[in-house]
Design an enzyme around this catalytic site. Structure first.
Site, PDB file in Angstrom:
ATOM      1  N   PHE A  11       1.161  -1.160   0.061  1.00  0.00           N
ATOM      2  CA  PHE A  11      -0.459  -0.043   0.031  1.00  0.00           C
ATOM      3  C   PHE A  11       1.041   1.212  -0.061  1.00  0.00           C
ATOM      4  O   PHE A  11       0.460   2.157   0.729  1.00  0.00           O
ATOM      5  CB  PHE A  11      -0.516   0.067   1.313  1.00  0.00           C
ATOM      6  CG  PHE A  11      -2.247   0.619   0.744  1.00  0.00           C
ATOM      7  CD1 PHE A  11      -2.963  -0.077   0.047  1.00  0.00           C
ATOM      8  CD2 PHE A  11      -2.894   1.885   1.782  1.00  0.00           C
ATOM      9  CE1 PHE A  11      -4.231   1.122  -0.720  1.00  0.00           C
ATOM     10  CE2 PHE A  11      -3.875   2.170   1.236  1.00  0.00           C
ATOM     11  CZ  PHE A  11      -5.305   1.720   0.505  1.00  0.00           C
ATOM     12  N   THR A  99       4.041  -4.249  -4.436  1.00  0.00           N
ATOM     13  CA  THR A  99       5.033  -3.982  -3.079  1.00  0.00           C
ATOM     14  C   THR A  99       6.264  -3.741  -3.979  1.00  0.00           C
ATOM     15  O   THR A  99       6.168  -3.877  -5.054  1.00  0.00           O
ATOM     16  CB  THR A  99       5.173  -5.102  -2.802  1.00  0.00           C
ATOM     17  OG1 THR A  99       5.417  -6.550  -3.654  1.00  0.00           O
ATOM     18  CG2 THR A  99       4.335  -5.589  -1.837  1.00  0.00           C
ATOM     19  N   LYS A 128       7.932  -6.145 -10.559  1.00  0.00           N
ATOM     20  CA  LYS A 128       8.553  -6.594 -11.989  1.00  0.00           C
ATOM     21  C   LYS A 128       9.309  -7.891 -11.144  1.00  0.00           C
ATOM     22  O   LYS A 128       9.338  -8.795 -11.794  1.00  0.00           O
ATOM     23  CB  LYS A 128       9.086  -5.664 -12.453  1.00  0.00           C
ATOM     24  CG  LYS A 128       8.396  -4.700 -13.086  1.00  0.00           C
ATOM     25  CD  LYS A 128       9.372  -3.843 -13.628  1.00  0.00           C
ATOM     26  CE  LYS A 128       9.032  -2.259 -13.877  1.00  0.00           C
ATOM     27  NZ  LYS A 128       8.475  -1.182 -12.368  1.00  0.00           N
ATOM     28  N   GLY A 210       7.769  11.946  -9.203  1.00  0.00           N
ATOM     29  CA  GLY A 210       7.180  10.684  -8.477  1.00  0.00           C
ATOM     30  C   GLY A 210       7.453   9.253  -9.903  1.00  0.00           C
ATOM     31  O   GLY A 210       6.692   8.161  -9.710  1.00  0.00           O
ATOM     32  N   GLU A 213      12.186   5.348 -10.082  1.00  0.00           N
ATOM     33  CA  GLU A 213      12.376   4.220  -8.728  1.00  0.00           C
ATOM     34  C   GLU A 213      13.041   5.053  -7.383  1.00  0.00           C
ATOM     35  O   GLU A 213      13.295   5.765  -7.280  1.00  0.00           O
ATOM     36  CB  GLU A 213      13.047   3.530  -9.448  1.00  0.00           C
ATOM     37  CG  GLU A 213      12.769   2.268 -10.595  1.00  0.00           C
ATOM     38  CD  GLU A 213      11.267   1.751 -10.692  1.00  0.00           C
ATOM     39  OE1 GLU A 213      10.817   0.707  -9.953  1.00  0.00           O
ATOM     40  OE2 GLU A 213      10.008   2.091 -11.453  1.00  0.00           O
ATOM     41  N   ASP A 224      15.737  -0.907 -14.941  1.00  0.00           N
ATOM     42  CA  ASP A 224      14.561  -1.119 -15.259  1.00  0.00           C
ATOM     43  C   ASP A 224      14.118  -1.520 -16.882  1.00  0.00           C
ATOM     44  O   ASP A 224      13.159  -2.005 -17.023  1.00  0.00           O
ATOM     45  CB  ASP A 224      13.709  -0.101 -14.955  1.00  0.00           C
ATOM     46  CG  ASP A 224      12.306   0.068 -14.791  1.00  0.00           C
ATOM     47  OD1 ASP A 224      11.149  -0.480 -14.551  1.00  0.00           O
ATOM     48  OD2 ASP A 224      11.336   0.796 -15.331  1.00  0.00           O
ATOM     49  N   LYS A 228      11.843  -5.078 -17.913  1.00  0.00           N
ATOM     50  CA  LYS A 228      10.681  -4.347 -19.197  1.00  0.00           C
ATOM     51  C   LYS A 228      11.152  -5.621 -20.276  1.00  0.00           C
ATOM     52  O   LYS A 228      10.169  -6.126 -21.231  1.00  0.00           O
ATOM     53  CB  LYS A 228      10.221  -3.256 -19.046  1.00  0.00           C
ATOM     54  CG  LYS A 228       9.838  -2.753 -18.232  1.00  0.00           C
ATOM     55  CD  LYS A 228      10.345  -0.901 -18.644  1.00  0.00           C
ATOM     56  CE  LYS A 228       9.055  -0.637 -16.783  1.00  0.00           C
ATOM     57  NZ  LYS A 228       9.474   0.751 -17.024  1.00  0.00           N
TER      58      LYS A 228
END
Ligand code: HSE
Length: 342
Positions: A11, A99, A128, A210, A213, A224, A228
Site C-alpha cells: 500500500f 509491493t 517486476k 514521482g 524508482e 528497469d 521490461k
C-alpha cells in the site's frame, strides 16, 4: 452485475493510487463494464485491514494519509496478519500486487504470487521482480490452477506493450522490437539535450515527479528497462531469457558533449531496449544510442515512452505515450482487471 473481490498487497504509492482509482471509476465500471470491484483486504508490512463485505476504501485512504497504518484501521485492522493467511482465506478472487520491485529474490511479491495462484486467485501485478525471476514457473502455476497472470503494470504500465504484442499483432511474426521503456531516463536525456539541464538536476526533477524508482539506480543504470525488455521478450517473443542474457548499459556516461555531437548529425541520444530474433534464439540489449530525429523513437520526449514492433505481415507498428507515474501504473492494473472480467 459481476462482483470481483480484490486483495491488495502493498500500500505504497502504486497501491494507494490504485485504491483511489477504484473509487473514482466505480460508476464507470458499473455503467460500462457491469463490474463491481470490492476490496476485501489490504495487506502492508505491519499487517492487514480485512472486511469480507468490502472495506471502506476512501476511509482507509484517509486513515493512511493521516499517518495511520493499514493494520490500525479501526475494527478492520489486523496487526501482524500475514499476506499468506489473507491470500489463502478464500476472501478474494484476484490479487493486486504492488509491493516494491526486488530483483534479488523477488520477495515479498514472489510469495504473494505463488500463494495466490496456487489457491486459484488470478493476479494483476505491478511488481517486476517475481516476473523477471520466475515468469515461466508463475505462468505454469496459473495454468495449473485455472488462474490468470496479468502483467501490464509491470511492463511499461500505461504504454500497452503486451496488449499490442499479444493481441493486436496476433498472427504476425514479431521479428524485432525496439523501445524507450523508461520514463525517468528519457526525461533526464530530454532535459539535458533540449534545456541544458544537468544530469543531477534532471534526475532530482524526475524523482520529484514521482516517476523514478525508489532506488533510481534501477532507472539510470538501465536495469528497469532490462526488466521490461525481458518480460516483453519472454511474453511476446516466447523466449526464456534471464537478466544474465541481456547486455545492459545505462545513461550515467552520456555527457552534454555526446548530446551535442548527436544533435549536430540530426540525431538524439535515447536509452533503447532492443529485442531481436537471431540464429539460435532471441537476443536482447539495453544501451544509449544516437538515433535520427525523424526515427519514430526520435521525437519521444520527456517522461513519454514508446515501442516499435517490426512484424512480417503488419509492417512496423509503433506505440508511444502513456504516463510513467503511479496513476499510470494504477490505470494499467485497472485495465487488466477489466480485461480479466470480460
Ligand atoms: N521508474 C519507471 C520509469 C516507472 O521511469 O519509467 C516504473 O517502471
Amino acid at each position: 452485475m459481476k462482483s470481483v473481490r480484490l486483495i491488495i498487497c502493498g500500500f505504497g504509492r502504486v497501491g494507494r493510487a490504485f485504491a483511489e482509482l477504484v473509487c473514482r471509476k466505480c460508476e464507470k465500471l458499473a455503467r460500462d463494464y457491469d463490474l463491481r470491484l470490492c476490496v476485501t483486504a489490504v495487506v502492508d508490512v505491519g499487517g492487514a485491514a480485512v472486511c469480507t463485505a468490502g472495506l471502506d476504501v476512501p476511509g482507509l485512504l484517509a486513515h493512511v494519509r493521516g499517518g495511520g497504518a493499514v493494520e490500525g484501521f479501526g475494527p478492520f485492522g489486523r496487526p501482524g496478519l500475514a499476506s499468506r493467511e489473507v491470500l489463502s482465506a478464500g476472501i478474494g478472487d484476484v490479487l493486486v500486487e504492488t509491493t516494491p520491485t526486488n530483483i534479488v529474490d523477488g520477495e515479498p511479491g514472489l510469495t504473494h504470487l505463488r500463494t495466490a495462484l496456487s489457491h486459484g486467485l488470478s493476479v494483476a501485478t505491478a511488481s517486476k521482480g517475481p516476473l523477471v525471476l520466475r515468469f515461466r514457473e508463475l505462468q505454469a502455476l496459473a495454468r495449473a490452477h485455472g488462474a490468470r497472470l496479468m502483467l501490464s503494470a509491470a511492463t511499461a504500465a500505461a504504454l500497452p506493450t503486451l496488449d499490442v504484442g499479444l493481441t493486436c499483432l496476433a498472427g504476425a511474426e514479431v521479428l524485432k522490437a525496439e523501445g524507450i521503456l523508461n520514463g525517468t531516463t528519457n526525461y533526464i536525456l530530454t532535459r539535458m539535450d533540449l534545456d541544458g539541464a544537468t544530469y543531477a538536476q534532471a534526475l532530482a526533477e524526475a524523482q520529484h515527479l514521482g516517476i523514478a524508482e525508489p532506488d533510481p539506480s534501477l532507472d539510470v543504470e538501465g536495469r528497469d528497462t532490462a526488466n521490461k525488455v525481458l518480460l516483453i521478450a519472454n511474453c511476446v517473443f516466447g523466449a526464456s531469457l534471464t537478466l544474465a542474457d541481456i547486455s545492459v548499459r545505462g545513461i550515467a556516461e552520456v555527457t552534454p558533449a555526446d548530446l551535442a555531437a548527436a544533435r549536430a548529425q540530426g540525431k538524439t541520444v535515447k536509452l533503447i531496449g532492443r529485442i531481436e530474433r537471431a540464429e539460435g534464439g532471441v537476443v536482447a540489449s539495453v544501451a544509449p544510442e544516437a538515433i535520427p530525429l525523424d526515427h519514430p523513437l526520435g521525437g519521444v520526449r520527456g517522461t513519454e515512452k514508446a515501442l516499435t514492433y517490426l512484424t512480417d505481415t503488419m509492417g512496423a507498428v509503433t506505440i508511444s505515450g502513456g504516463k510513467s507515474n503511479p496513476v499510470g501504473a494504477a490505470a494499467a492494473l485497472l485495465k487488466d482487471l477489466i480485461n480479466l472480467s470480460r
